[in-house]
Scaffold this motif. Structure first.
Motif, PDB file in Angstrom:
ATOM      1  N   ARG A   2       0.717  -1.236  -0.031  1.00 14.75           N
ATOM      2  CA  ARG A   2      -0.026   0.095   0.105  1.00 14.75           C
ATOM      3  C   ARG A   2       0.747   1.266   0.082  1.00 14.75           C
ATOM      4  O   ARG A   2       1.964   1.168   0.649  1.00 14.75           O
ATOM      5  N   THR A   3       0.648   2.210  -0.914  1.00 13.58           N
ATOM      6  CA  THR A   3       1.383   3.226  -0.804  1.00 13.58           C
ATOM      7  C   THR A   3       0.677   4.574  -0.017  1.00 13.58           C
ATOM      8  O   THR A   3      -0.490   4.734  -0.031  1.00 13.58           O
ATOM      9  N   ILE A   4       1.578   5.113   0.743  1.00 16.09           N
ATOM     10  CA  ILE A   4       1.039   6.365   1.731  1.00 16.09           C
ATOM     11  C   ILE A   4       2.223   7.468   1.797  1.00 16.09           C
ATOM     12  O   ILE A   4       3.281   7.140   1.072  1.00 16.09           O
ATOM     13  N   ASN A   5       1.949   8.442   1.969  1.00 18.02           N
ATOM     14  CA  ASN A   5       2.813   9.827   1.953  1.00 18.02           C
ATOM     15  C   ASN A   5       2.990  10.104   3.302  1.00 18.02           C
ATOM     16  O   ASN A   5       2.348  10.027   4.381  1.00 18.02           O
ATOM     17  N   ASP A   6       4.406  10.305   3.499  1.00 22.02           N
ATOM     18  CA  ASP A   6       4.994  10.650   4.772  1.00 22.02           C
ATOM     19  C   ASP A   6       4.622  12.020   5.244  1.00 22.02           C
ATOM     20  O   ASP A   6       3.914  12.766   4.206  1.00 22.02           O
ATOM     21  N   ALA A  38      15.410   3.446  -0.055  1.00 21.02           N
ATOM     22  CA  ALA A  38      15.422   2.943   1.259  1.00 21.02           C
ATOM     23  C   ALA A  38      14.323   2.142   1.974  1.00 21.02           C
ATOM     24  O   ALA A  38      13.123   2.517   1.836  1.00 21.02           O
ATOM     25  N   THR A  39      14.671   1.374   2.910  1.00 17.04           N
ATOM     26  CA  THR A  39      13.783   0.620   3.756  1.00 17.04           C
ATOM     27  C   THR A  39      13.928   0.606   5.066  1.00 17.04           C
ATOM     28  O   THR A  39      15.054   0.395   5.439  1.00 17.04           O
ATOM     29  N   VAL A  40      12.704   0.863   5.686  1.00 21.23           N
ATOM     30  CA  VAL A  40      13.171   0.804   6.930  1.00 21.23           C
ATOM     31  C   VAL A  40      11.848   0.000   7.728  1.00 21.23           C
ATOM     32  O   VAL A  40      10.778  -0.234   7.205  1.00 21.23           O
ATOM     33  N   THR A  41      12.145  -0.601   8.712  1.00 21.85           N
ATOM     34  CA  THR A  41      11.168  -1.583   9.271  1.00 21.85           C
ATOM     35  C   THR A  41      10.645  -1.245  10.884  1.00 21.85           C
ATOM     36  O   THR A  41      11.282  -0.213  11.442  1.00 21.85           O
ATOM     37  N   ALA A  42       9.497  -1.678  11.019  1.00 20.70           N
ATOM     38  CA  ALA A  42       8.825  -1.294  12.104  1.00 20.70           C
ATOM     39  C   ALA A  42       8.597  -2.385  13.012  1.00 20.70           C
ATOM     40  O   ALA A  42       8.718  -3.647  12.479  1.00 20.70           O
ATOM     41  N   PRO A  43       8.630  -1.992  14.352  1.00 19.80           N
ATOM     42  CA  PRO A  43       8.866  -3.155  15.310  1.00 19.80           C
ATOM     43  C   PRO A  43       7.516  -3.938  15.523  1.00 19.80           C
ATOM     44  O   PRO A  43       6.913  -4.229  16.495  1.00 19.80           O
ATOM     45  N   ILE A  44       6.977  -4.393  14.240  1.00 21.62           N
ATOM     46  CA  ILE A  44       5.611  -5.009  14.294  1.00 21.62           C
ATOM     47  C   ILE A  44       5.789  -6.235  13.593  1.00 21.62           C
ATOM     48  O   ILE A  44       5.982  -6.253  12.258  1.00 21.62           O
ATOM     49  N   ALA A  71       9.424   4.080  12.307  1.00 19.68           N
ATOM     50  CA  ALA A  71      10.146   3.265  11.824  1.00 19.68           C
ATOM     51  C   ALA A  71      11.426   4.313  11.197  1.00 19.68           C
ATOM     52  O   ALA A  71      12.645   3.919  11.528  1.00 19.68           O
ATOM     53  N   LYS A  72      10.946   5.566  10.629  1.00 14.25           N
ATOM     54  CA  LYS A  72      11.976   6.310  10.122  1.00 14.25           C
ATOM     55  C   LYS A  72      12.964   6.933  11.110  1.00 14.25           C
ATOM     56  O   LYS A  72      14.159   7.063  11.043  1.00 14.25           O
ATOM     57  N   THR A  73      12.192   7.346  12.310  1.00 21.38           N
ATOM     58  CA  THR A  73      13.037   7.845  13.439  1.00 21.38           C
ATOM     59  C   THR A  73      14.005   6.722  13.986  1.00 21.38           C
ATOM     60  O   THR A  73      15.038   7.235  14.236  1.00 21.38           O
ATOM     61  N   ALA A  74      13.513   5.694  14.247  1.00 22.48           N
ATOM     62  CA  ALA A  74      14.133   4.566  14.667  1.00 22.48           C
ATOM     63  C   ALA A  74      15.456   4.322  13.689  1.00 22.48           C
ATOM     64  O   ALA A  74      16.842   3.927  14.438  1.00 22.48           O
ATOM     65  N   ALA A  75      15.379   4.249  12.632  1.00 21.81           N
ATOM     66  CA  ALA A  75      16.496   4.151  11.686  1.00 21.81           C
ATOM     67  C   ALA A  75      17.488   5.423  11.365  1.00 21.81           C
ATOM     68  O   ALA A  75      18.392   5.098  10.522  1.00 21.81           O
ATOM     69  N   GLY A  76      16.993   6.595  11.615  1.00 22.22           N
ATOM     70  CA  GLY A  76      17.585   7.705  11.624  1.00 22.22           C
ATOM     71  C   GLY A  76      17.302   8.210  10.198  1.00 22.22           C
ATOM     72  O   GLY A  76      18.245   9.000   9.598  1.00 22.22           O
ATOM     73  N   VAL A  77      16.345   7.836   9.502  1.00 22.02           N
ATOM     74  CA  VAL A  77      16.093   8.514   8.342  1.00 22.02           C
ATOM     75  C   VAL A  77      15.049   9.812   8.494  1.00 22.02           C
ATOM     76  O   VAL A  77      14.077   9.766   9.259  1.00 22.02           O
ATOM     77  N   VAL A  78      15.496  10.854   7.923  1.00 23.03           N
ATOM     78  CA  VAL A  78      14.673  12.073   7.809  1.00 23.03           C
ATOM     79  C   VAL A  78      13.552  12.271   6.890  1.00 23.03           C
ATOM     80  O   VAL A  78      13.829  11.776   5.713  1.00 23.03           O
TER      81      VAL A  78
END
Length: 78
Positions: A2-6, A38-44, A71-78
């Protein structure tokens, strides 16, 4: 998928990544893939790819965006 916007308007795909879950069973983890690759994972974790797919399809857009920002914050992605 599914596509979403940040929060900055950039598109991300909500996807399920196959992984080992509790008791080393095959399952999936929620992840997000950005347009730059870039791929970031969520703890789910989910017990199966089917369960992950169902959750991604039925989760509210607000909840997906919230998980993406975590997930972005945890991975350090802005």
């Amino acid at each position: 998928m599914r596509t979403i916007n940040d929060d900055h308007g950039r598109p991300w795909e909500a996807i399920a990544i196959p992984t080992k879950v509790a008791h080393l069973r095959d399952g999936a983890q929620l992840a997000f893939r950005g347009e730059a690759g870039a791929t970031v994972t969520a703890p789910i974790d989910f017990n199966s790819l089917d369960a992950a797919g169902f959750a991604i399809r039925t989760m509210s857009e607000k909840e997906l965006r919230r998980r993406l920002e975590w997930a972005k914050t945890a991975a350090g992605v802005v």
